[in-house]
Design a protein around this motif. Structure first.
Motif, PDB file in Angstrom:
ATOM      1  N   GLN A  69       0.823  -1.208   0.000  1.00  9.69           N
ATOM      2  CA  GLN A  69       0.000   0.000   0.000  1.00  9.69           C
ATOM      3  C   GLN A  69       0.860   1.263   0.000  1.00  9.69           C
ATOM      4  OE1 GLN A  69      -3.391   0.397  -0.354  1.00  9.69           O
ATOM      5  NE2 GLN A  69      -3.228  -1.750  -0.958  1.00  9.69           N
ATOM      6  N   ALA A  70       1.990   1.232   0.703  1.00 15.28           N
ATOM      7  CA  ALA A  70       2.910   2.381   0.704  1.00 15.28           C
ATOM      8  C   ALA A  70       3.499   2.595  -0.694  1.00 15.28           C
ATOM      9  CB  ALA A  70       4.015   2.172   1.737  1.00 15.28           C
ATOM     10  N   ALA A  71       3.827   1.504  -1.385  1.00 19.44           N
ATOM     11  CA  ALA A  71       4.328   1.625  -2.758  1.00 19.44           C
ATOM     12  C   ALA A  71       3.243   2.217  -3.663  1.00 19.44           C
ATOM     13  CB  ALA A  71       4.794   0.268  -3.277  1.00 19.44           C
ATOM     14  N   LEU A  72       2.023   1.744  -3.499  1.00 19.09           N
ATOM     15  CA  LEU A  72       0.922   2.265  -4.313  1.00 19.09           C
ATOM     16  C   LEU A  72       0.676   3.746  -4.057  1.00 19.09           C
ATOM     17  CD1 LEU A  72      -1.646  -0.662  -4.146  1.00 19.09           C
ATOM     18  CD2 LEU A  72      -0.146  -0.028  -6.051  1.00 19.09           C
ATOM     19  N   ALA A  73       0.911   4.198  -2.842  1.00 17.70           N
ATOM     20  CA  ALA A  73       0.742   5.621  -2.533  1.00 17.70           C
ATOM     21  C   ALA A  73       1.729   6.476  -3.322  1.00 17.70           C
ATOM     22  CB  ALA A  73       0.908   5.857  -1.033  1.00 17.70           C
ATOM     23  N   VAL A  74       2.887   5.917  -3.659  1.00 14.86           N
ATOM     24  CA  VAL A  74       3.862   6.617  -4.499  1.00 14.86           C
ATOM     25  C   VAL A  74       3.488   6.473  -5.972  1.00 14.86           C
ATOM     26  CG1 VAL A  74       6.292   6.624  -5.230  1.00 14.86           C
ATOM     27  CG2 VAL A  74       5.704   6.390  -2.803  1.00 14.86           C
ATOM     28  N   ILE A  75       3.003   5.292  -6.359  1.00 16.54           N
ATOM     29  CA  ILE A  75       2.712   4.997  -7.763  1.00 16.54           C
ATOM     30  C   ILE A  75       1.476   5.745  -8.266  1.00 16.54           C
ATOM     31  CG2 ILE A  75       1.950   3.152  -9.319  1.00 16.54           C
ATOM     32  CD1 ILE A  75       3.739   1.245  -7.582  1.00 16.54           C
ATOM     33  N   ARG A  76       0.413   5.741  -7.505  1.00 17.21           N
ATOM     34  CA  ARG A  76      -0.868   6.291  -8.002  1.00 17.21           C
ATOM     35  C   ARG A  76      -0.774   7.713  -8.547  1.00 17.21           C
ATOM     36  NH1 ARG A  76      -3.413   3.357  -3.321  1.00 17.21           N
ATOM     37  NH2 ARG A  76      -4.347   1.501  -4.271  1.00 17.21           N
ATOM     38  N   PRO A  77      -0.080   8.640  -7.859  1.00 10.77           N
ATOM     39  CA  PRO A  77      -0.017  10.007  -8.406  1.00 10.77           C
ATOM     40  C   PRO A  77       0.749  10.111  -9.732  1.00 10.77           C
ATOM     41  CG  PRO A  77       0.586   9.983  -6.084  1.00 10.77           C
ATOM     42  CD  PRO A  77       0.514   8.563  -6.522  1.00 10.77           C
ATOM     43  N   LEU A  78       1.527   9.085 -10.078  1.00 11.58           N
ATOM     44  CA  LEU A  78       2.326   9.100 -11.307  1.00 11.58           C
ATOM     45  C   LEU A  78       1.568   8.545 -12.504  1.00 11.58           C
ATOM     46  CD1 LEU A  78       5.671   7.652  -9.848  1.00 11.58           C
ATOM     47  CD2 LEU A  78       4.959  10.056  -9.991  1.00 11.58           C
ATOM     48  N   LEU A  79       0.415   7.909 -12.254  1.00 10.16           N
ATOM     49  CA  LEU A  79      -0.272   7.155 -13.295  1.00 10.16           C
ATOM     50  C   LEU A  79      -1.158   8.003 -14.192  1.00 10.16           C
ATOM     51  CD1 LEU A  79      -1.467   4.021 -11.295  1.00 10.16           C
ATOM     52  CD2 LEU A  79       0.469   4.197 -12.871  1.00 10.16           C
ATOM     53  N   ALA A  80      -1.042   7.739 -15.485  1.00 11.00           N
ATOM     54  CA  ALA A  80      -2.018   8.227 -16.461  1.00 11.00           C
ATOM     55  C   ALA A  80      -3.055   7.139 -16.702  1.00 11.00           C
ATOM     56  CB  ALA A  80      -1.330   8.596 -17.762  1.00 11.00           C
ATOM     57  N   ASP A  81      -2.622   5.868 -16.591  1.00 12.37           N
ATOM     58  CA  ASP A  81      -3.514   4.739 -16.846  1.00 12.37           C
ATOM     59  C   ASP A  81      -2.956   3.507 -16.158  1.00 12.37           C
ATOM     60  OD1 ASP A  81      -5.646   3.326 -17.926  1.00 12.37           O
ATOM     61  OD2 ASP A  81      -4.778   3.170 -19.929  1.00 12.37           O
ATOM     62  N   ARG A  82      -3.857   2.610 -15.803  1.00 12.60           N
ATOM     63  CA  ARG A  82      -3.470   1.353 -15.159  1.00 12.60           C
ATOM     64  C   ARG A  82      -4.425   0.279 -15.638  1.00 12.60           C
ATOM     65  NH1 ARG A  82      -5.426  -1.607 -10.884  1.00 12.60           N
ATOM     66  NH2 ARG A  82      -3.898  -2.854  -9.741  1.00 12.60           N
ATOM     67  N   ALA A  83      -3.895  -0.904 -15.851  1.00  6.16           N
ATOM     68  CA  ALA A  83      -4.708  -2.082 -16.141  1.00  6.16           C
ATOM     69  C   ALA A  83      -4.194  -3.207 -15.266  1.00  6.16           C
ATOM     70  CB  ALA A  83      -4.596  -2.459 -17.612  1.00  6.16           C
ATOM     71  N   ALA A  84      -5.105  -4.054 -14.798  1.00  9.94           N
ATOM     72  CA  ALA A  84      -4.692  -5.170 -13.956  1.00  9.94           C
ATOM     73  C   ALA A  84      -5.671  -6.314 -14.111  1.00  9.94           C
ATOM     74  CB  ALA A  84      -4.615  -4.740 -12.488  1.00  9.94           C
ATOM     75  N   LEU A  85      -5.167  -7.515 -13.843  1.00 10.48           N
ATOM     76  CA  LEU A  85      -6.019  -8.695 -13.801  1.00 10.48           C
ATOM     77  C   LEU A  85      -5.321  -9.769 -12.989  1.00 10.48           C
ATOM     78  CD1 LEU A  85      -4.972 -11.164 -15.913  1.00 10.48           C
ATOM     79  CD2 LEU A  85      -5.526  -9.383 -17.528  1.00 10.48           C
ATOM     80  N   GLN A  86      -6.126 -10.732 -12.565  1.00  6.45           N
ATOM     81  CA  GLN A  86      -5.612 -11.899 -11.877  1.00  6.45           C
ATOM     82  C   GLN A  86      -6.210 -13.115 -12.591  1.00  6.45           C
ATOM     83  OE1 GLN A  86      -7.550  -9.559  -9.789  1.00  6.45           O
ATOM     84  NE2 GLN A  86      -5.664  -8.374  -9.931  1.00  6.45           N
ATOM     85  N   TYR A  87      -5.393 -14.138 -12.822  1.00  4.02           N
ATOM     86  CA  TYR A  87      -5.930 -15.344 -13.452  1.00  4.02           C
ATOM     87  C   TYR A  87      -5.206 -16.570 -12.904  1.00  4.02           C
ATOM     88  CZ  TYR A  87      -1.824 -15.188 -16.562  1.00  4.02           C
ATOM     89  OH  TYR A  87      -0.553 -15.161 -17.054  1.00  4.02           O
ATOM     90  N   PRO A  88      -5.907 -17.689 -12.840  1.00  8.42           N
ATOM     91  CA  PRO A  88      -5.273 -18.913 -12.348  1.00  8.42           C
ATOM     92  C   PRO A  88      -4.364 -19.522 -13.418  1.00  8.42           C
ATOM     93  CG  PRO A  88      -7.569 -19.325 -12.906  1.00  8.42           C
ATOM     94  CD  PRO A  88      -7.332 -17.861 -13.099  1.00  8.42           C
ATOM     95  N   LEU A  89      -3.211 -19.997 -12.988  1.00  9.18           N
ATOM     96  CA  LEU A  89      -2.313 -20.703 -13.886  1.00  9.18           C
ATOM     97  C   LEU A  89      -2.714 -22.172 -13.949  1.00  9.18           C
ATOM     98  CD1 LEU A  89       1.143 -19.215 -12.848  1.00  9.18           C
ATOM     99  CD2 LEU A  89      -0.298 -18.578 -14.774  1.00  9.18           C
ATOM    100  N   PRO A  90      -2.533 -22.812 -15.083  1.00 13.32           N
ATOM    101  CA  PRO A  90      -2.880 -24.241 -15.159  1.00 13.32           C
ATOM    102  C   PRO A  90      -2.015 -25.049 -14.191  1.00 13.32           C
ATOM    103  CG  PRO A  90      -2.164 -23.377 -17.313  1.00 13.32           C
ATOM    104  CD  PRO A  90      -2.039 -22.274 -16.324  1.00 13.32           C
ATOM    105  N   ALA A  91      -2.598 -26.077 -13.647  1.00 15.08           N
ATOM    106  CA  ALA A  91      -1.880 -26.941 -12.690  1.00 15.08           C
ATOM    107  C   ALA A  91      -0.793 -27.736 -13.393  1.00 15.08           C
ATOM    108  CB  ALA A  91      -2.851 -27.874 -12.000  1.00 15.08           C
TER     109      ALA A  91
END
Length: 99
Positions: free
Chosen positions: A77-99
């Motif tokens: 969260q501390a890292a994100l507090a530094v990152i967020r003000p620098l962002l013009a855009d962000r994309a994210a996702l989470q997905y399961p890897l095959p076993a």
């Protein structure tokens, strides 16, 4: 199951190398303090293709609970507090890897 998290950042105009280096420093400390991280990498775009995002983070955790622990960890969260003000855009996702 392994869950992979990918976050892509596009910096605002004017973000300089020192600011990105600080982001790298903060993110680089996370594997040592977030035990749920199984694999963690990040880096600047190599500049091979136009239109790409500027920076990527890839984190592997065991499961959804591991992702939530990483997401909510105070150092992350501390890292994100530094990152967020620098962002013009962000994309994210989470997905399961095959076993």
């Amino acid at each position: 199951m392994t869950l992979r998290h990918i976050a892509l950042f596009r910096w605002q105009d004017g973000v300089d190398d020192a600011q990105v280096a600080e982001v790298e420093r903060l993110l680089g400390a996370l594997p040592g303090v977030v035990p749920e991280l199984r694999s963690y990498s990040f880096g600047r775009d190599a500049g091979v293709s136009e239109g790409a995002f500027d920076f990527a983070v890839v984190a592997d955790v065991d499961d959804e609970a591991g992702f939530v622990a990483y997401r909510d960890h105070p150092d992350h969260q501390a890292a994100l507090a530094v990152i967020r003000p620098l962002l013009a855009d962000r994309a994210a996702l989470q997905y399961p890897l095959p076993a």
